[in-house]
Structures are given as structure tokens and as C-alpha cells.
Design a protein around this motif. Structure first.
Motif, PDB file in Angstrom:
ATOM      1  N   ILE A  32       0.752  -1.151  -0.046  1.00 23.22           N
ATOM      2  CA  ILE A  32       0.007  -0.158   0.067  1.00 23.22           C
ATOM      3  C   ILE A  32       0.962   1.210   0.044  1.00 23.22           C
ATOM      4  O   ILE A  32       1.777   1.496   1.078  1.00 23.22           O
ATOM      5  N   ALA A  46       8.085   6.160  -3.849  1.00 23.21           N
ATOM      6  CA  ALA A  46       9.406   5.825  -4.236  1.00 23.21           C
ATOM      7  C   ALA A  46       9.815   4.544  -3.627  1.00 23.21           C
ATOM      8  O   ALA A  46      10.404   3.574  -4.010  1.00 23.21           O
ATOM      9  N   TYR A  64      -8.822  -2.568  -1.827  1.00 23.69           N
ATOM     10  CA  TYR A  64      -8.980  -3.114  -0.555  1.00 23.69           C
ATOM     11  C   TYR A  64      -9.622  -4.382  -0.581  1.00 23.69           C
ATOM     12  O   TYR A  64      -9.222  -5.620  -0.010  1.00 23.69           O
ATOM     13  N   ALA A  95       3.285  10.763   3.639  1.00 20.81           N
ATOM     14  CA  ALA A  95       4.256  11.520   2.913  1.00 20.81           C
ATOM     15  C   ALA A  95       5.685  11.285   3.632  1.00 20.81           C
ATOM     16  O   ALA A  95       5.833  10.614   4.736  1.00 20.81           O
ATOM     17  N   ALA A  96       6.459  11.674   2.660  1.00 15.27           N
ATOM     18  CA  ALA A  96       8.014  11.120   2.896  1.00 15.27           C
ATOM     19  C   ALA A  96       8.492  12.581   3.793  1.00 15.27           C
ATOM     20  O   ALA A  96       8.018  13.595   3.379  1.00 15.27           O
ATOM     21  N   ASN A 152       1.001  11.661   8.889  1.00 11.19           N
ATOM     22  CA  ASN A 152       0.972  10.187   8.510  1.00 11.19           C
ATOM     23  C   ASN A 152      -0.096   9.366   9.161  1.00 11.19           C
ATOM     24  O   ASN A 152      -0.681   8.066   8.918  1.00 11.19           O
ATOM     25  N   ILE A 169      -3.253   9.635   7.660  1.00 13.84           N
ATOM     26  CA  ILE A 169      -3.466   8.575   6.454  1.00 13.84           C
ATOM     27  C   ILE A 169      -3.824   7.123   6.809  1.00 13.84           C
ATOM     28  O   ILE A 169      -4.541   6.562   6.441  1.00 13.84           O
ATOM     29  N   VAL A 199       6.035   0.529   7.027  1.00 10.21           N
ATOM     30  CA  VAL A 199       7.434   1.238   6.826  1.00 10.21           C
ATOM     31  C   VAL A 199       7.541   2.622   6.742  1.00 10.21           C
ATOM     32  O   VAL A 199       8.503   3.295   6.977  1.00 10.21           O
ATOM     33  N   ALA A 200       5.964   3.005   6.647  1.00  5.74           N
ATOM     34  CA  ALA A 200       6.216   4.557   6.609  1.00  5.74           C
ATOM     35  C   ALA A 200       6.529   5.160   7.922  1.00  5.74           C
ATOM     36  O   ALA A 200       6.328   4.590   8.952  1.00  5.74           O
ATOM     37  N   ASN A 201       7.000   6.476   7.703  1.00  8.89           N
ATOM     38  CA  ASN A 201       7.697   7.166   8.844  1.00  8.89           C
ATOM     39  C   ASN A 201       6.791   8.025   9.329  1.00  8.89           C
ATOM     40  O   ASN A 201       6.005   8.597   8.952  1.00  8.89           O
ATOM     41  N   VAL A 214       8.295   5.301  11.638  1.00  8.16           N
ATOM     42  CA  VAL A 214       7.708   3.869  11.885  1.00  8.16           C
ATOM     43  C   VAL A 214       7.278   3.441  13.073  1.00  8.16           C
ATOM     44  O   VAL A 214       6.620   2.546  13.154  1.00  8.16           O
ATOM     45  N   LEU A 231      17.067  -1.213   8.602  1.00 10.20           N
ATOM     46  CA  LEU A 231      17.706  -0.540   7.571  1.00 10.20           C
ATOM     47  C   LEU A 231      18.962   0.121   8.157  1.00 10.20           C
ATOM     48  O   LEU A 231      20.135   0.102   7.690  1.00 10.20           O
ATOM     49  N   HIS A 263      13.741   4.398  14.978  1.00 11.37           N
ATOM     50  CA  HIS A 263      14.223   4.573  13.771  1.00 11.37           C
ATOM     51  C   HIS A 263      14.169   6.041  13.609  1.00 11.37           C
ATOM     52  O   HIS A 263      13.320   6.570  13.077  1.00 11.37           O
ATOM     53  N   ALA A 300      14.742  11.073  -1.992  1.00 12.90           N
ATOM     54  CA  ALA A 300      14.262   9.768  -1.248  1.00 12.90           C
ATOM     55  C   ALA A 300      15.195   8.754  -1.225  1.00 12.90           C
ATOM     56  O   ALA A 300      16.070   8.774  -1.509  1.00 12.90           O
TER      57      ALA A 300
END
Ligand code: 6V0
Length: 313
Positions: free
Chosen positions: A9, A13, A65, A80-81, A95, A98, A118-120, A122, A147, A175, A229
Motif C-alpha cells: 500500500i 519511491a 482493498y 508523506a515522505a 501520516n 493517512i 514502513v512509513a515514517n 515507523v 535499515l 528509527h 528519497a
């Protein structure tokens, strides 16, 4: 659940690179890509699908979904990154909102999968996902410091001129800015890092090596500054976690997990070494740290708890 089926999902990037890395790995036979921007998901799925003739057959498509119903693993990279200069914690409110829209849509169709966040930031989003999903902590896993640990191994490998796979060292905690290296147990194929340094003769003491940790901590900032990114190494970190789960490897990985008295910490998710296998988190390894490491880990957890206490979930 179909452990051969994985959903990603968020097709930015990180999500698109992760989907491509998973496709190449041969670990899954079905990959579903989702994004709020459906055209983006469709474009990425088509592009990735065109590489299928070069690998083992994989059914890759952009979905919605309901397509997640039997997915054994769902990777969430949506959000968002970091912009240049922004910390991971700066992303929190955007986030979390989201995730408040994504997680209930997942659980409407699938209550049995493993969720890999994975999104921050995290660690915060892993804790938020636990609340929003109601899933057992075993099945809500953050990519944590997998990572960061890889970055440390890489830099140590370069510095010591040794295969980074022979280096056993962890970065644990958030992280992000409060993470810490666990030097007290770091070793090269079982040889204590300090003893290895003496033998290798590259530096008189650990001071050069300690500086490598600052490089790790600043890596994301530097990469984002340069190319906007970070996407390749994180996709390999996701693959590594996915392998441990799908192949029931029981690998020790510093993933983001819910603490329940481990290291004296409660109700916060952060990167800690854990045994990862088919059921998700099989055990959090509560191993001895030195005084300085214990203090730094508590400070990292406190920083995360403070952010969590400011959220209304
Ligand atoms: P990006 O390129 O902006 O992609 C984000 C994607 O999410 C976009 O395609 C959006 O359309 C999509 N999206 C936004 N809202 C939704 C929604 N409600 N539903 C579905 N899709 C949505 O960001 P990038 O891919 O670079 O980064 C994604 C996240 O990964 C960010 O939070 C990064 O900070 C984080 N990273 C985490 C790492 C880790 O070690 N855990 C490493 C690198 C990046």
C-alpha cells in the motif's frame, strides 16, 4: 491466508521499489499494489509486470482493498515522505491521519494477515496500527532499525575491509534521531569488535568506529538532500523481513515491536532484536546492554512515548 500473496500500500519511491524487489525475489506468486492515486498504482504495476518474463511467474496488478482479503502480508509504505531538513517525527500528524483511513479499510477485508509498517515515523505508526487494527502485537511489525543496522554493517565492512555479512551488530531504539548502536555485543564472526580492531590495525581504538554511527544516523538526511528519497536499501530491508516470515526462518532482526516489560519498557514500539518467523514476532530478545546503552534506549523510548501521548487515537 495465502503467504504467497503480498500487498503493498503506497506506490511512491519506497512502495514501487519494494514491489519490484519483492517481484525479483521470487518469494511471492501474487503482488497487489494500492495507492490513493490509482493511476500511479496502475502505472507502477504495469511497469513491474513487464519484468515478469525475466523472473518466475508472478501475478502483479493494481488493486483495491477487497483484493487484500487473502493476502498473507500487507506492507504499508503510504504516507508523506521526509522533505529535506524534516525529521521523521515531523511527519507524525500527516501520516497518522493517512493510517486512520488505511488501516480500517484493511481490517474490513482481512483480519489475519501480517502487517509490515514502513512509513515514517515507523515506530509511532506501528504502535498506532496496533490500536487501529486490534491485531495481536505478534502480527504488527515495523521495519524498525533493520535499515539502520544494514547501514552500520555496510560502513563497518568498508572501514574494516571485511564482508559486512560477517559483522554482527545492532542499532536499536527509534528509527530516527534517538537510535543507538549496541557496541557492547558487536562482533565480527564471533570476534569481539574491539579485539578485531586490534588485529586489523586500522585504528588504535574504537573512536573511528564510533564516528561511523553518526554517519548512519545522518544517512537518510544526506540521501534525501541529494536525490529526494531513500528507496533501494529499505526495499531490501523489507525483503529480508518478508523472507524471514514467508520461509519461517526465525531470523533475528531489529524490527519495531511492542514492548511489554522488555528492557523495562512498556507500551511503546521501537527497534529491538526479535525472532521473526511465520507467525510474525516469535520472541523479543531481552539481552543485556551496558549502562550507557540502557540509558540511551530508555531515552529513545521516552521520546517516542511523548509523541504518542500527544496523539488522540
Ligand atoms: P512518496 O514517494 O511520497 O510515496 C508515498 C505514496 O503514498 C504516494 O504514492 C501517495 O500517493 C501514497 N499515499 C498517500 N496517502 C495514501 C493513502 N491514504 N492510501 C494509499 N496511498 C497513499 O514517499 P516514499 O515512497 O519516498 O516514502 C514513503 C514512506 O516511507 C515515508 O513515510 C518515508 O519516510 C518512509 N520510509 C521509511 C523507511 C524505513 O526505514 N522505515 C525508509 C525510507 C522511507
Amino acid at each position: 491466508m495465502n503467504l504467497q500473496k503480498c500487498a503493498v500500500i503506497g506506490c511512491g519511491a519506497v512502495g514501487a521499489t519494494t514491489a519490484f524487489t519483492l517481484l525479483k525475489s521470487g518469494l511471492f506468486s501474487e503482488l497487489v499494489l494500492l495507492d490513493i492515486d490509482q493511476k500511479k498504482a496502475e502505472g507502477e504495476a504495469m511497469d513491474i509486470a513487464h519484468s515478469v518474463p525475466f523472473v518466475r511467474p508472478v501475478n502483479v496488478y493494481a488493486g483495491d482493498y477487497p483484493d487484500l482479503a487473502d493476502a498473507g502480508m500487507i506492507v504499508i509504505t503510504a504516507g508523506a515522505a521526509q522533505a529535506p531538513g524534516e525529521t521523521r517525527i515531523d511527519l507524525v500528524r500527516k501520516n497518522v491521519r493517512i493510517f486512520q483511513s488505511i488501516v480500517p479499510q484493511i481490517t474490513r477485508h482481512n483480519r489475519d494477515s501480517i502487517l509490515l509498517i514502513v512509513a515514517n515515523p515507523v515506530d509511532i505508526l506501528t504502535r498506532v496500527t496496533l490500536t487501529l487494527s486490534g491485531f495481536p502485537a505478534q502480527r504488527v511489525i515495523g521495519s524498525g532499525t533493520v535499515l539502520d543496522t544494514a547501514r552500520l554493517k555496510y560502513l563497518l565492512g568498508e572501514h574494516l575491509e571485511v564482508d559486512p555479512r560477517n559483522i554482527h551488530a545492532f542499532i536499536i531504539g527509534e528509527h530516527g534521531d534517538t537510535e543507538l548502536p549496541v557496541w557492547s555485543s558487536a562482533n565480527v564472526s564471533g570476534i569481539d569488535l574491539i579485539d578485531f580492531c586490534k588485529v586489523c590495525g586500522k585504528c588504535a581504538d574504537m573512536s573511528g568506529i564510533r564516528g561511523l554511527f553518526d554517519e548512519v544516523k545522518n544517512s537518510a538526511y544526506r540521501i534525501i538532500e541529494n536525490k529526494g528519497a531513500t528507496n533501494y536499501a529499505i526495499s531490501m530491508a523489507v525483503l529480508r523481513i518478508a523472507e524471514a516470515i514467508v520461509r519461517d526462518e526465525r531470523s533475528v532482526l531489529p524490527v519495531s515491536v511492542l514492548t511489554d516489560g522488555h528492557y523495562g519498557l512498556h507500551d511503546v514500539c521501537l527497534g529491538l532484536p526479535a525472532i521473526v518467523g511465520r507467525s510474525g514476532i516469535q520472541k523479543i530478545l531481552d539481552f543485556p546492554l551496558n549502562t550507557e546503552e540502557n540509558r540511551a534506549l530508555s531515552a529513545s523510548a521516552a521520546a517516542l512515548s511523548e509523541v504518542l501521548s500527544g496523539l488522540s487515537i
